[in-house]
Write an enzyme that holds these catalytic residues in place. Structure first.
Site, PDB file in Angstrom:
ATOM      1  N   ARG A  92      45.468  28.839  37.049  1.00  0.00           N
ATOM      2  CA  ARG A  92      46.858  28.821  36.623  1.00  0.00           C
ATOM      3  C   ARG A  92      47.196  27.728  35.564  1.00  0.00           C
ATOM      4  O   ARG A  92      47.058  26.653  35.543  1.00  0.00           O
ATOM      5  CB  ARG A  92      47.667  28.758  37.972  1.00  0.00           C
ATOM      6  CG  ARG A  92      48.991  29.073  37.814  1.00  0.00           C
ATOM      7  CD  ARG A  92      49.846  28.480  38.932  1.00  0.00           C
ATOM      8  NE  ARG A  92      51.244  28.924  38.799  1.00  0.00           N
ATOM      9  CZ  ARG A  92      52.122  28.432  39.609  1.00  0.00           C
ATOM     10  NH1 ARG A  92      52.091  27.616  40.803  1.00  0.00           N
ATOM     11  NH2 ARG A  92      53.538  28.959  39.439  1.00  0.00           N
ATOM     12  N   LEU A 144      64.814  35.938  44.029  1.00  0.00           N
ATOM     13  CA  LEU A 144      65.205  34.985  42.733  1.00  0.00           C
ATOM     14  C   LEU A 144      65.956  34.100  43.259  1.00  0.00           C
ATOM     15  O   LEU A 144      65.948  32.986  42.856  1.00  0.00           O
ATOM     16  CB  LEU A 144      65.402  35.974  41.692  1.00  0.00           C
ATOM     17  CG  LEU A 144      65.407  35.095  40.558  1.00  0.00           C
ATOM     18  CD1 LEU A 144      64.425  34.331  40.034  1.00  0.00           C
ATOM     19  CD2 LEU A 144      65.985  35.924  39.240  1.00  0.00           C
ATOM     20  N   TRP A 178      11.179  51.195  18.174  1.00  0.00           N
ATOM     21  CA  TRP A 178      10.207  50.803  18.528  1.00  0.00           C
ATOM     22  C   TRP A 178       9.639  51.088  20.078  1.00  0.00           C
ATOM     23  O   TRP A 178      10.338  51.504  20.605  1.00  0.00           O
ATOM     24  CB  TRP A 178      10.260  49.042  18.428  1.00  0.00           C
ATOM     25  CG  TRP A 178      10.584  48.495  17.153  1.00  0.00           C
ATOM     26  CD1 TRP A 178      12.005  48.392  16.957  1.00  0.00           C
ATOM     27  CD2 TRP A 178       9.531  47.750  16.429  1.00  0.00           C
ATOM     28  NE1 TRP A 178      11.669  47.988  15.590  1.00  0.00           N
ATOM     29  CE2 TRP A 178      10.461  47.262  15.309  1.00  0.00           C
ATOM     30  CE3 TRP A 178       8.470  47.798  16.314  1.00  0.00           C
ATOM     31  CZ2 TRP A 178      10.047  46.740  14.110  1.00  0.00           C
ATOM     32  CZ3 TRP A 178       7.833  46.765  15.003  1.00  0.00           C
ATOM     33  CH2 TRP A 178       8.631  46.506  13.923  1.00  0.00           C
ATOM     34  N   LYS A 196      67.050  33.087  46.258  1.00  0.00           N
ATOM     35  CA  LYS A 196      66.605  32.001  47.256  1.00  0.00           C
ATOM     36  C   LYS A 196      65.649  31.005  46.586  1.00  0.00           C
ATOM     37  O   LYS A 196      65.708  29.830  46.879  1.00  0.00           O
ATOM     38  CB  LYS A 196      65.566  32.673  48.215  1.00  0.00           C
ATOM     39  CG  LYS A 196      66.406  33.645  49.262  1.00  0.00           C
ATOM     40  CD  LYS A 196      65.458  34.289  50.108  1.00  0.00           C
ATOM     41  CE  LYS A 196      66.205  35.328  50.992  1.00  0.00           C
ATOM     42  NZ  LYS A 196      65.281  36.034  51.844  1.00  0.00           N
ATOM     43  N   GLY A 218      63.558  28.227  29.339  1.00  0.00           N
ATOM     44  CA  GLY A 218      63.926  26.960  30.154  1.00  0.00           C
ATOM     45  C   GLY A 218      63.106  26.072  30.617  1.00  0.00           C
ATOM     46  O   GLY A 218      63.439  25.168  30.917  1.00  0.00           O
ATOM     47  N   GLU A 242      47.192  33.547  35.278  1.00  0.00           N
ATOM     48  CA  GLU A 242      47.605  33.289  36.790  1.00  0.00           C
ATOM     49  C   GLU A 242      46.614  33.747  37.687  1.00  0.00           C
ATOM     50  O   GLU A 242      45.597  34.275  37.202  1.00  0.00           O
ATOM     51  CB  GLU A 242      48.657  34.330  36.926  1.00  0.00           C
ATOM     52  CG  GLU A 242      49.946  34.191  36.268  1.00  0.00           C
ATOM     53  CD  GLU A 242      51.021  35.305  36.503  1.00  0.00           C
ATOM     54  OE1 GLU A 242      51.828  34.795  37.239  1.00  0.00           O
ATOM     55  OE2 GLU A 242      51.304  36.243  35.891  1.00  0.00           O
ATOM     56  N   HIS A 263      58.425  36.772  27.460  1.00  0.00           N
ATOM     57  CA  HIS A 263      57.820  35.205  27.400  1.00  0.00           C
ATOM     58  C   HIS A 263      57.257  34.857  26.058  1.00  0.00           C
ATOM     59  O   HIS A 263      57.588  33.775  25.501  1.00  0.00           O
ATOM     60  CB  HIS A 263      57.243  34.971  28.518  1.00  0.00           C
ATOM     61  CG  HIS A 263      58.030  35.210  29.851  1.00  0.00           C
ATOM     62  ND1 HIS A 263      59.276  35.108  29.999  1.00  0.00           N
ATOM     63  CD2 HIS A 263      57.384  35.586  31.064  1.00  0.00           C
ATOM     64  CE1 HIS A 263      59.573  35.735  31.214  1.00  0.00           C
ATOM     65  NE2 HIS A 263      58.534  35.724  31.806  1.00  0.00           N
ATOM     66  N   THR A 274      71.196  36.933  48.105  1.00  0.00           N
ATOM     67  CA  THR A 274      70.076  36.578  49.150  1.00  0.00           C
ATOM     68  C   THR A 274      68.868  37.249  48.829  1.00  0.00           C
ATOM     69  O   THR A 274      67.889  37.326  49.565  1.00  0.00           O
ATOM     70  CB  THR A 274      70.571  37.136  50.543  1.00  0.00           C
ATOM     71  OG1 THR A 274      70.992  38.568  50.167  1.00  0.00           O
ATOM     72  CG2 THR A 274      71.777  36.544  50.934  1.00  0.00           C
TER      73      THR A 274
END
Length: 786
Positions: A363, A35, A612, A37, A205, A241, A265, A32
């Site tokens: 994104r 991730l 200068w 859900k 994936g 993102e 990743h 529950t």
């Protein structure tokens, strides 16, 4: 504890057919959580849909620490939101969803007895249904600190019988560095064989990522002679993102952006692009071996290989979410750019640029292979497109396209159509992608888009390990990244405003193995060498002042920061051109800066520096009123600048002071033209008077303010009245302009300047706006706040 009201084990609610290959029990730990859900239950439902006509039967067991009564209700809420693919008719979808719910149960897994009860229930149900067990899949969507205890319980009480497989799925992070990854791997190795472990990197994936190896294999004929150092200019692997780190600050405090997405990743994607292609890319063992070989060819990194940043509000988010005190300030990076080199025959010399960050302008996620291009076309709009850029892009998602895609420049080759993909030709008008019109590409997209977790769950079910992280490659990755992470531990990230306001703040350049920001840091941390930072250490109150960079701090800190800025700018231009041209304004503000440069910057390249004057009073150069005299007393007599590199303004010619007929302004302009490339000083230091004047350009100097001459004679309202000054025209040609404003007496004019547009006739400082260079305001707290 069934969510759907039944405990059927077979496909579509009945017993499995006699030809069944067996039963698969799926146990989702953390059933529950967020991730689960968002992705995992939908992925499991998709697995069921894909296999509903196969010879397998399923049961799905959601598990958590929550007591059964509450857990059943929570899981029911999650499962009611499951959806079918668009190609499944509504009535068919309703039936399949109902059957999936009947196959789904909730279990509290907290004690050893709980695990034993679950295992016995699976065995009893299979016996009652007359089913043979094919395997058990445990998906651990839980924090890594819980892995060891859960692994112990699975190994001791929940293994399937002989002949059935066990697959245990783990979510990242897989350690914090090499040592912690080794400890975690050793701990898990106590309970499981490596072939039983599936470490998930969900980017593998993503459909565009999953197509990299098949694309390379299918287009081997075209790519074999192109996919190498002779033809590839660079490879960009980018994940941008627009969201901030709210809700994840505890994670970012420990891990930061490199550990969050780059070490895993983006590095895994790099492997797919760079590895030597095996004969059969579907052979998991060969692919994993090629990855390991590529890791072995990576050139080691140090802190010059990376640039890091942190969005400006991050520290506030940390203090708010983690109840940190007001003086707490974090140095965790939320942005990073890293250049990676591979020392093998194929890729030697080709930079692989890995970049990711929070609160960026868009994104977007992609892999871009940019090829070298030597063609020169005479006709502006080349009919055959020979002169247009050549690139292959694996567009992972979001951005202007909004869907996964493979793009190949039409002037490269027409690729083989990937399986399950279609070519897109009806692009929106004026759509441009990666610097080219969309029509310049062959564009392919999947016929059916699938969420990454659905793809990975299917691969787990089928035992395909090439999309997962094995122990050897995990440790090889941490071995590669840990030295860089350790070298950055006490580095101060560049602060950036976030979103579109970032402008060019985070732009960087790559030179060999080194990477650096193009612009000097607009937001500075004072006392950058301290290991513990507090909010008062940070000298930036705003990112900009009048649209330009602002650095603010207490006077001593600010002077130190400006001196360091001048030093770094000097080294930059000496390295580029062999010399550094610095123009210094008169007045009281620069005195303490000159003293700082004389006494603290012993490695300053004075030998290659030309000094200068921005402006001068019309008095003899030995007069205490002379700006040059001040420069001499506070700097020149303490450092070794070659005599020929010192350029005082010629206000005293023929024993006369600032007489127009003596042509002092023309003489100084000729010297500048002869010695300073294009008349563009590398750096100019200005001040601001209480009336808004800068250099010796005063509000009443109407003619001088609009002149296109390089050097001017002007008049001051204060004695000595006669002055010589560089013009606004020349000041605005500088590569960098620093404006130093100090003291309570300047507060009113700073406030007025902040509210005034470009009106040099009223406030000459507002006319300073470098056309090609950068402007930085150094304003101390007294002038800015009091």
């Amino acid at each position: 504890m069934s969510v759907g009201g039944g405990a059927a084990m077979g496909g579509c609610g009945g017993a499995a057919p006699e030809s069944s290959r067996g039963h698969v029990s799926v146990v989702l730990m953390g059933a529950t959580g967020d991730l689960a859900k968002k992705y995992l239950w939908q992925g499991l439902f998709q697995l069921y849909l894909d296999q509903v006509t196969s010879r397998y039967s399923f049961s799905f067991h959601g598990a958590a620490l929550t007591e059964p009564a509450v857990g059943v209700e929570r899981l029911a809420q999650v499962l009611k939101d499951l959806v079918c693919p668009l190609d499944v008719p509504a009535n068919r979808c309703a039936l399949l969803k109902d059957q999936f719910l009947k196959l789904s149960n909730y279990w509290q897994l907290k004690t050893a007895e709980n695990y034993t009860t679950l295992s016995r229930n699976i065995e009893r149900s299979l016996e009652e249904e007359g089913l043979v067990e094919a395997g058990r899949l445990f998906y651990l969507s839980v924090p890594p600190f819980a892995y060891a205890e859960i692994a112990r319980q699975i190994n001791s009480t929940c293994r399937p019988p002989a002949g059935a497989w066990l697959r245990v799925v783990l979510e990242k992070p897989f350690g914090h560095d090499l040592e912690s990854a080794q400890l975690l791997a050793a701990e898990l190795q106590t309970f499981f064989q490596e072939e039983e472990l599936y470490r998930v990197d969900h980017y593998l994936g993503k459909q565009a990522v999953a197509q990299i190896l098949p694309f390379r294999h299918q287009n081997h004929e075209f790519l074999e002679h192109l996919w190498n150092r002779r033809h590839v200019e660079r490879v960009e692997i980018v994940l941008k993102e627009t969201v901030d780190a709210k809700g994840r600050t505890s994670f970012y405090e420990e891990y930061g952006v490199i550990r969050d997405v780059i070490q895993n990743h983006l590095t895994e994607i790099l492997m797919y692009v760079a590895l030597e292609m095996p004969r059969d890319p579907r052979n998991s063992d060969l692919v994993l071996q090629r990855k390991l070989e590529t890791f072995g060819s990576l050139r080691s990194l140090d802190k010059s290989s990376a640039v890091i940043g942190q969005y400006q509000d991050y520290a506030g988010h940390v203090r708010e979410e983690l109840q940190k005190p007001e003086e707490y300030f974090s140095t965790a990076p939320t942005f990073a750019g890293v250049v990676v080199h591979i020392d093998n025959l194929r890729w030697e010399g080709v930079p692989f640029i890995l970049m990711s960050g929070k609160l960026l302008d868009e994104r977007e996620a992609y892999v871009r292979v940019l090829f070298k291009h030597q063609a020169f076309c005479i006709q502006r709009e080349s009919i055959n497109s020979l002169c247009k850029p050549k690139q292959v892009v694996f567009h992972i998602g979001h951005g202007d396209l909004g869907y996964p895609a493979i793009l190949v420049s039409r002037n490269l080759f027409k690729p083989a159509l990937p399986d399950g993909w279609k070519e897109i030709t009806d692009h929106p008008p004026h759509l441009h992608l990666f610097g080219q019109a969309a029509t310049d590409f062959h564009v392919y997209r999947p016929m059916q888009e699938r969420e990454a977790y659905s793809v990975l769950i299917a691969n787990i079910f089928h035992g395909r390990k090439e999309s997962f992280i094995v122990r050897e490659n995990l440790l090889a990755s941490w071995k590669f990244w840990t030295p860089l992470l350790e070298s950055l531990t006490h580095e101060v990230p560049r602060l950036y405003p976030g979103g579109m306001e970032n402008g060019n703040t985070l732009d960087f350049t790559v030179l060999g193995s080194e990477i650096s920001f193009i612009q000097d840091d607009p937001l500075k941390l004072m006392d950058a060498g301290a290991r513990q930072h507090t909010a008062k250490d940070f000298g930036t109150l705003k990112s900009t002042f009048r649209g330009s960079t602002l650095v603010s701090g207490w006077t001593d800190e600010l002077i130190s920061e400006l001196a360091q800025d001048i030093h770094e700018t000097a080294e930059k231009y000496v390295k580029l051109s062999g010399k550094f041209h610095l123009a210094i304004s008169g007045g009281s503000s620069p005195v303490v800066l000159l003293q700082r440069l004389a006494t603290h910057h012993y490695t300053f390249p004075w030998r290659y520096t030309h000094l200068w004057m921005v402006d001068e009073r019309c008095v003899p150069l030995t007069d205490p009123e002379s700006n040059f005299c001040s420069l001499h007393d506070h700097l020149l007599q303490h450092v070794h600048v070659p005599y020929v590199n010192i350029h005082p303004m010629p206000v005293h010619v023929n024993d006369r002071l600032c007489v127009e007929d003596d042509q002092g302004v023309e003489l100084y302009a000729r010297d500048i033209s002869k010695l300073v490339n294009n008349g563009s000083f590398d750096m100019v230091l200005l001040g601001v008077g209480t009336d808004g004047h800068t250099a010796s350009l005063f509000p009443h100097s109407s003619e001088a303010l609009g002149s296109d001459r390089m050097v001017l004679l002007t008049e001051s309202p204060n004695k000595p009245h006669q002055r010589m000054s560089l013009s606004l025209f020349l000041l605005n040609k500088a590569r960098k302009v620093a404006v130093l404003v100090l003291g309570k007496g300047k507060h009113d004019i700073v406030t007025l300047i902040s509210r005034t547009g470009q009106d040099p006739q009223k406030l000459p400082i507002t006319g300073v706006n470098p056309t090609i260079g950068q402007m930085v305001w150094y304003i101390d707290y007294d002038a800015l706040l009091l």
